[in-house]
Write a protein that holds these residues in place. Structure first.
Motif, PDB file in Angstrom:
ATOM      1  N   LEU A   1       0.825  -1.208   0.000  1.00  0.00           N
ATOM      2  CA  LEU A   1       0.000   0.000   0.000  1.00  0.00           C
ATOM      3  C   LEU A   1       0.857   1.255   0.000  1.00  0.00           C
ATOM      4  N   VAL A   2       1.902   1.242   0.794  1.00  0.00           N
ATOM      5  CA  VAL A   2       2.801   2.393   0.842  1.00  0.00           C
ATOM      6  C   VAL A   2       3.479   2.601  -0.506  1.00  0.00           C
ATOM      7  N   ALA A   3       3.809   1.501  -1.182  1.00  0.00           N
ATOM      8  CA  ALA A   3       4.453   1.596  -2.493  1.00  0.00           C
ATOM      9  C   ALA A   3       3.561   2.279  -3.522  1.00  0.00           C
ATOM     10  N   SER A   4       2.252   2.307  -3.275  1.00  0.00           N
ATOM     11  CA  SER A   4       1.321   2.995  -4.175  1.00  0.00           C
ATOM     12  C   SER A   4       1.248   4.489  -3.891  1.00  0.00           C
ATOM     13  N   GLY A   5       1.917   4.922  -2.798  1.00  0.00           N
ATOM     14  CA  GLY A   5       1.885   6.336  -2.433  1.00  0.00           C
ATOM     15  C   GLY A   5       0.814   6.668  -1.420  1.00  0.00           C
TER      16      GLY A   5
ATOM     17  N   HIS B   1      -7.301   4.310   7.736  1.00  0.00           N
ATOM     18  CA  HIS B   1      -8.734   4.412   7.444  1.00  0.00           C
ATOM     19  C   HIS B   1      -9.217   3.168   6.701  1.00  0.00           C
ATOM     20  N   TRP B   2      -8.441   2.689   5.736  1.00  0.00           N
ATOM     21  CA  TRP B   2      -8.825   1.490   4.995  1.00  0.00           C
ATOM     22  C   TRP B   2      -8.893   0.271   5.905  1.00  0.00           C
TER      23      TRP B   2
ATOM     24  N   GLN C   1     -10.117  -0.955   0.592  1.00  0.00           N
ATOM     25  CA  GLN C   1      -9.237   0.072   0.046  1.00  0.00           C
ATOM     26  C   GLN C   1      -9.999   0.935  -0.951  1.00  0.00           C
ATOM     27  N   THR C   2      -9.794   2.236  -0.868  1.00  0.00           N
ATOM     28  CA  THR C   2     -10.402   3.154  -1.823  1.00  0.00           C
ATOM     29  C   THR C   2      -9.307   3.913  -2.561  1.00  0.00           C
ATOM     30  N   PHE C   3      -9.693   4.924  -3.288  1.00  0.00           N
ATOM     31  CA  PHE C   3      -8.749   5.666  -4.136  1.00  0.00           C
ATOM     32  C   PHE C   3      -7.751   6.469  -3.299  1.00  0.00           C
ATOM     33  N   THR C   4      -6.500   6.536  -3.777  1.00  0.00           N
ATOM     34  CA  THR C   4      -5.498   7.420  -3.193  1.00  0.00           C
ATOM     35  C   THR C   4      -4.849   8.227  -4.312  1.00  0.00           C
ATOM     36  N   PRO C   5      -4.648   9.533  -4.118  1.00  0.00           N
ATOM     37  CA  PRO C   5      -3.971  10.329  -5.151  1.00  0.00           C
ATOM     38  C   PRO C   5      -2.510   9.929  -5.321  1.00  0.00           C
TER      39      PRO C   5
END
Length: 247
Positions: A52-56, A64-65, A71-75
């Motif tokens: 997850l961290v690797a996705s930014g 929160h997820w 999991q929802t959208f992250t910028p």
């Protein structure tokens, strides 16, 4: 049940002890009991956070997820680069340093450097809009400040010593970014920029000696490198261009 040390966990998951401590403190993974070691189910949690961290994703988003169970959208990374760009344009030196420190604290060193700072550095150097030079100057100063902070911390904690010798430089900021990346991997970095074509003499014992090459390596430096390599010294080339130059 088989347990693992923190060092083993880091080797298995590709994470860093400092990141695992922060993720544990944030409640993203179950806190390890020092005597018991890490368990298999905790490895699964760490792998999940690493991905997850690797996705930014920020630690706040991941928390929160975890609570929501989905999991929802992250910028992601563009948002972090955008935040630093906003700080370079409108923020104070203190708020810029704070934003950079927060990103540094949330992510593994390689992700932080390769996904945020190096792309931003390249973009700033290619920018020709009004105020571009001021933004680039502020960015370099912020990188320098961050490097000094993490390098002082590494020195206080007696981390593995590394000598980073910049023998050809096209972008001074990039050399300091490499120093940050190595420090976040657990090394105590000493950085040297040569004033002449003669290789620097390493007076203190280092477990690793890295030669940073941004625009190639001169024949004199390369000859010195081969001699040290043949002597069994822990030396290697690194950087974007390690080709031998004619100069």
């Amino acid at each position: 049940m088989k347990t693992f040390s923190t060092e083993a966990i880091c080797a298995i998951t590709g994470s860093h002890p400092a990141c695992i401590r922060r993720w544990s403190k944030a409640g993203l993974i179950t806190i390890q009991h020092a005597q018991a070691g890490w368990k298999s189910d905790q490895i699964v949690d760490i792998y999940r956070v690493v991905n997850l961290v690797a996705s930014g994703a920020t630690l706040k988003e991941i928390r929160h997820w975890k609570i929501a169970g989905k999991q929802t959208f992250t910028p992601g990374w563009p948002a972090h680069r955008g935040e630093l760009l906003w700080q370079l344009e409108y923020g104070s030196d203190r708020s810029l340093a704070r934003a950079m420190r927060q990103i540094d604290h949330d992510y593994c060193g390689d992700d932080y450097i390769y996904r945020v700072l190096r792309p931003l550095n390249k973009w700033l150097r290619e920018d020709n809009r009004p105020g571009a030079q001021n933004r680039l100057t502020r960015f370099h100063a912020a990188v320098l400040h961050r490097a000094h902070c993490v390098m002082r911390h590494a020195k206080r904690n007696n981390m593995v010593p590394v000598f980073l010798e910049a023998i050809s430089v096209s972008d001074e900021t990039d050399v300091w970014l490499e120093a940050i990346r190595l420090t976040r991997q657990g090394f105590k970095v000493e950085l040297a920029n040569p004033d002449t074509d003669k290789p620097d003499m390493v007076s203190l014992p280092y477990e690793h000696h890295l030669l940073w090459c941004a625009t190639g390596i001169s024949s004199s430096h390369h000859s010195a490198f081969l001699k040290k390599l043949d002597a069994g010294e822990p030396i290697r080339l690194c950087g974007p261009d390690t080709r031998i130059t004619l100069s």
